[in-house]
Design a protein around this motif. Structure first.
Motif, PDB file in Angstrom:
ATOM      1  N   ALA A   1       0.838  -1.198   0.000  1.00 43.24           N
ATOM      2  CA  ALA A   1       0.000   0.000   0.000  1.00 43.24           C
ATOM      3  C   ALA A   1       0.875   1.250   0.000  1.00 43.24           C
ATOM      4  O   ALA A   1       0.572   2.226  -0.702  1.00 43.24           O
ATOM      5  CB  ALA A   1      -0.931   0.003   1.205  1.00 43.24           C
ATOM      6  N   ALA A   2       1.950   1.224   0.772  1.00 39.30           N
ATOM      7  CA  ALA A   2       2.866   2.368   0.813  1.00 39.30           C
ATOM      8  C   ALA A   2       3.462   2.625  -0.562  1.00 39.30           C
ATOM      9  O   ALA A   2       3.526   3.776  -1.017  1.00 39.30           O
ATOM     10  CB  ALA A   2       3.971   2.118   1.843  1.00 39.30           C
ATOM     11  N   LYS A   3       3.868   1.570  -1.252  1.00 30.71           N
ATOM     12  CA  LYS A   3       4.414   1.719  -2.605  1.00 30.71           C
ATOM     13  C   LYS A   3       3.357   2.253  -3.557  1.00 30.71           C
ATOM     14  O   LYS A   3       3.625   3.148  -4.360  1.00 30.71           O
ATOM     15  CB  LYS A   3       4.934   0.381  -3.122  1.00 30.71           C
ATOM     16  N   ALA A   4       2.156   1.702  -3.494  1.00 29.47           N
ATOM     17  CA  ALA A   4       1.077   2.098  -4.406  1.00 29.47           C
ATOM     18  C   ALA A   4       0.692   3.561  -4.229  1.00 29.47           C
ATOM     19  O   ALA A   4       0.347   4.242  -5.193  1.00 29.47           O
ATOM     20  CB  ALA A   4      -0.143   1.206  -4.194  1.00 29.47           C
ATOM     21  N   LEU A   5       0.745   4.048  -2.988  1.00 24.19           N
ATOM     22  CA  LEU A   5       0.346   5.422  -2.699  1.00 24.19           C
ATOM     23  C   LEU A   5       1.533   6.388  -2.643  1.00 24.19           C
ATOM     24  O   LEU A   5       1.344   7.576  -2.396  1.00 24.19           O
ATOM     25  CB  LEU A   5      -0.414   5.471  -1.370  1.00 24.19           C
ATOM     26  N   SER A   6       2.737   5.865  -2.856  1.00 19.31           N
ATOM     27  CA  SER A   6       3.971   6.669  -2.760  1.00 19.31           C
ATOM     28  C   SER A   6       4.080   7.354  -1.398  1.00 19.31           C
ATOM     29  O   SER A   6       4.387   8.543  -1.303  1.00 19.31           O
ATOM     30  CB  SER A   6       4.038   7.700  -3.889  1.00 19.31           C
ATOM     31  N   LEU A   7       3.805   6.587  -0.362  1.00 19.19           N
ATOM     32  CA  LEU A   7       3.888   7.068   1.016  1.00 19.19           C
ATOM     33  C   LEU A   7       4.800   6.150   1.809  1.00 19.19           C
ATOM     34  O   LEU A   7       5.067   5.022   1.397  1.00 19.19           O
ATOM     35  CB  LEU A   7       2.504   7.078   1.677  1.00 19.19           C
ATOM     36  N   GLY A   8       5.236   6.613   2.958  1.00 12.44           N
ATOM     37  CA  GLY A   8       6.007   5.781   3.857  1.00 12.44           C
ATOM     38  C   GLY A   8       5.094   4.942   4.731  1.00 12.44           C
ATOM     39  O   GLY A   8       3.890   5.207   4.841  1.00 12.44           O
ATOM     40  N   ARG A   9       5.672   3.937   5.362  1.00 11.20           N
ATOM     41  CA  ARG A   9       4.891   3.063   6.242  1.00 11.20           C
ATOM     42  C   ARG A   9       4.280   3.840   7.404  1.00 11.20           C
ATOM     43  O   ARG A   9       3.147   3.577   7.805  1.00 11.20           O
ATOM     44  CB  ARG A   9       5.770   1.929   6.772  1.00 11.20           C
ATOM     45  N   THR A  10       5.003   4.823   7.921  1.00 12.73           N
ATOM     46  CA  THR A  10       4.489   5.631   9.033  1.00 12.73           C
ATOM     47  C   THR A  10       3.228   6.375   8.614  1.00 12.73           C
ATOM     48  O   THR A  10       2.257   6.450   9.366  1.00 12.73           O
ATOM     49  CB  THR A  10       5.561   6.623   9.525  1.00 12.73           C
ATOM     50  N   SER A  11       3.225   6.903   7.395  1.00 11.65           N
ATOM     51  CA  SER A  11       2.039   7.611   6.884  1.00 11.65           C
ATOM     52  C   SER A  11       0.871   6.663   6.703  1.00 11.65           C
ATOM     53  O   SER A  11      -0.282   7.024   6.970  1.00 11.65           O
ATOM     54  CB  SER A  11       2.358   8.289   5.551  1.00 11.65           C
TER      55      SER A  11
END
Length: 64
Positions: A21-31
């Motif tokens: 999900a982090a990769k798909a949304l271009s976000l970090g795991r914390t986000s």
């Protein structure tokens, strides 16, 4: 196409991992965890593993 390949091809992915999900949304795991805590991403827990419902990712993207 063989019977097994047809069955596997018809499976739909309903959940995804935190990392995917982090990769798909271009976000970090914390986000991603922050979005989960805010109630903006729905999750399920199977054993020790927490999975994000793909539909909630779609809903988040449509809301933007």
């Amino acid at each position: 196409m063989c019977r097994r390949a047809t069955r596997e091809a018809s499976l739909t992915q309903y959940t995804t991992s935190i990392s995917q999900a982090a990769k798909a949304l271009s976000l970090g795991r914390t986000s991603i965890y922050a979005l989960i805590n805010e109630g903006r991403l729905d999750t399920i827990k199977i054993g020790r593993r927490r999975l994000i419902k793909v539909e909630s990712i779609r809903d988040l993207l449509e809301a933007r």
